[in-house]
Design a protein around this motif. Structure first.
Motif, PDB file in Angstrom:
ATOM      1  N   LYS A 267      11.067 -88.714 -91.131  1.00  0.00           N
ATOM      2  CA  LYS A 267      10.004 -88.388 -90.176  1.00  0.00           C
ATOM      3  C   LYS A 267       9.391 -87.025 -90.478  1.00  0.00           C
ATOM      4  CE  LYS A 267       8.877 -87.891 -85.371  1.00  0.00           C
ATOM      5  NZ  LYS A 267       9.298 -87.587 -84.040  1.00  0.00           N
TER       6      LYS A 267
ATOM      7  N   THR B 292       7.098 -87.133 -93.474  1.00  0.00           N
ATOM      8  CA  THR B 292       5.842 -87.781 -93.094  1.00  0.00           C
ATOM      9  C   THR B 292       4.970 -86.813 -92.302  1.00  0.00           C
ATOM     10  OG1 THR B 292       6.961 -89.905 -93.027  1.00  0.00           O
ATOM     11  CG2 THR B 292       4.853 -89.760 -91.885  1.00  0.00           C
ATOM     12  N   GLU B 293       5.568 -86.053 -91.396  1.00  0.00           N
ATOM     13  CA  GLU B 293       4.820 -85.083 -90.601  1.00  0.00           C
ATOM     14  C   GLU B 293       4.244 -83.968 -91.476  1.00  0.00           C
ATOM     15  OE1 GLU B 293       7.354 -83.721 -87.449  1.00  0.00           O
ATOM     16  OE2 GLU B 293       7.330 -85.658 -86.440  1.00  0.00           O
TER      17      GLU B 293
ATOM     18  N   MET C  34       3.369 -84.240 -94.673  1.00  0.00           N
ATOM     19  CA  MET C  34       2.227 -84.803 -95.408  1.00  0.00           C
ATOM     20  C   MET C  34       1.024 -85.004 -94.488  1.00  0.00           C
ATOM     21  SD  MET C  34       3.733 -87.340 -98.324  1.00  0.00           S
ATOM     22  CE  MET C  34       4.364 -88.560 -97.196  1.00  0.00           C
ATOM     23  N   ARG C  35       1.278 -85.451 -93.272  1.00  0.00           N
ATOM     24  CA  ARG C  35       0.178 -85.634 -92.309  1.00  0.00           C
ATOM     25  C   ARG C  35      -0.464 -84.288 -91.988  1.00  0.00           C
ATOM     26  NH1 ARG C  35      -0.621 -86.299 -86.518  1.00  0.00           N
ATOM     27  NH2 ARG C  35      -2.191 -87.919 -86.209  1.00  0.00           N
ATOM     28  N   TYR C  36       0.359 -83.272 -91.784  1.00  0.00           N
ATOM     29  CA  TYR C  36      -0.140 -81.927 -91.492  1.00  0.00           C
ATOM     30  C   TYR C  36      -1.045 -81.449 -92.624  1.00  0.00           C
ATOM     31  CZ  TYR C  36      -0.190 -76.991 -90.238  1.00  0.00           C
ATOM     32  OH  TYR C  36      -0.596 -75.725 -89.907  1.00  0.00           O
TER      33      TYR C  36
ATOM     34  N   SER D  82      -2.568 -83.212 -94.812  1.00  0.00           N
ATOM     35  CA  SER D  82      -3.760 -84.060 -94.858  1.00  0.00           C
ATOM     36  C   SER D  82      -4.818 -83.561 -93.878  1.00  0.00           C
ATOM     37  CB  SER D  82      -3.378 -85.507 -94.526  1.00  0.00           C
ATOM     38  OG  SER D  82      -4.499 -86.342 -94.571  1.00  0.00           O
ATOM     39  N   GLN D  83      -4.370 -83.045 -92.756  1.00  0.00           N
ATOM     40  CA  GLN D  83      -5.282 -82.537 -91.733  1.00  0.00           C
ATOM     41  C   GLN D  83      -5.713 -81.094 -91.996  1.00  0.00           C
ATOM     42  OE1 GLN D  83      -2.909 -83.236 -88.239  1.00  0.00           O
ATOM     43  NE2 GLN D  83      -3.556 -85.377 -88.083  1.00  0.00           N
TER      44      GLN D  83
ATOM     45  N   VAL E 183      -4.305 -85.655-102.509  1.00  0.00           N
ATOM     46  CA  VAL E 183      -4.572 -86.930-101.828  1.00  0.00           C
ATOM     47  C   VAL E 183      -4.506 -88.105-102.804  1.00  0.00           C
ATOM     48  CG1 VAL E 183      -6.274 -88.213-100.473  1.00  0.00           C
ATOM     49  CG2 VAL E 183      -5.904 -85.782-100.031  1.00  0.00           C
TER      50      VAL E 183
ATOM     51  N   ARG F 295      -0.901 -88.838-103.511  1.00  0.00           N
ATOM     52  CA  ARG F 295      -0.289 -89.475-102.332  1.00  0.00           C
ATOM     53  C   ARG F 295      -0.677 -90.941-102.257  1.00  0.00           C
ATOM     54  NH1 ARG F 295      -3.182 -88.604 -97.011  1.00  0.00           N
ATOM     55  NH2 ARG F 295      -4.587 -89.849 -98.263  1.00  0.00           N
ATOM     56  N   ASP F 296      -1.967 -91.217-102.450  1.00  0.00           N
ATOM     57  CA  ASP F 296      -2.440 -92.597-102.365  1.00  0.00           C
ATOM     58  C   ASP F 296      -1.815 -93.476-103.446  1.00  0.00           C
ATOM     59  OD1 ASP F 296      -3.933 -91.792-100.203  1.00  0.00           O
ATOM     60  OD2 ASP F 296      -5.849 -91.800-101.269  1.00  0.00           O
TER      61      ASP F 296
END
Length: 84
Positions: free
Chosen positions: A3, A6-7, A9-11, A13-14, A67, A70-71
């Motif tokens: 988790k 994932t957080e 990477m999300r951070y 990304s934003q 990105v 990651r993709d």
């Protein structure tokens, strides 16, 4: 995938301009060492890029998400899950 990873990477990304491990840890409510370890792992997988080799901000290192990498990693993971 964990988790917190994932957080992280999300951070990133934003925050396309990147962030330090300390900034990420504070905003996610995680310990700096935990975030740092995940950033190191993601950097070794070439999903996260650190500016330590080019631009230093005092002792701070800016991490940013690649990105495209990651993709590609996500697409490869989906193929693995699909058995293809």
């Amino acid at each position: 995938m964990s988790k917190i990873r994932t957080e992280v990477m999300r951070y990133l990304s934003q925050h396309p301009l990147g962030a330090t491990s300390g900034q990420i840890a504070r905003d996610l409510g995680a310990t700096p060492m935990t975030v740092f370890r995940h950033l190191q792992d993601l950097e070794s997988q070439q999903i996260v890029v650190a500016d330590a080799d080019t631009v230093r901000h005092g002792q701070r290192v800016i991490y940013r998400l690649d990105v495209e990498a990651r993709d590609k990693a996500l697409a490869d993971y989906a193929k693995y899950l699909d058995g293809t």
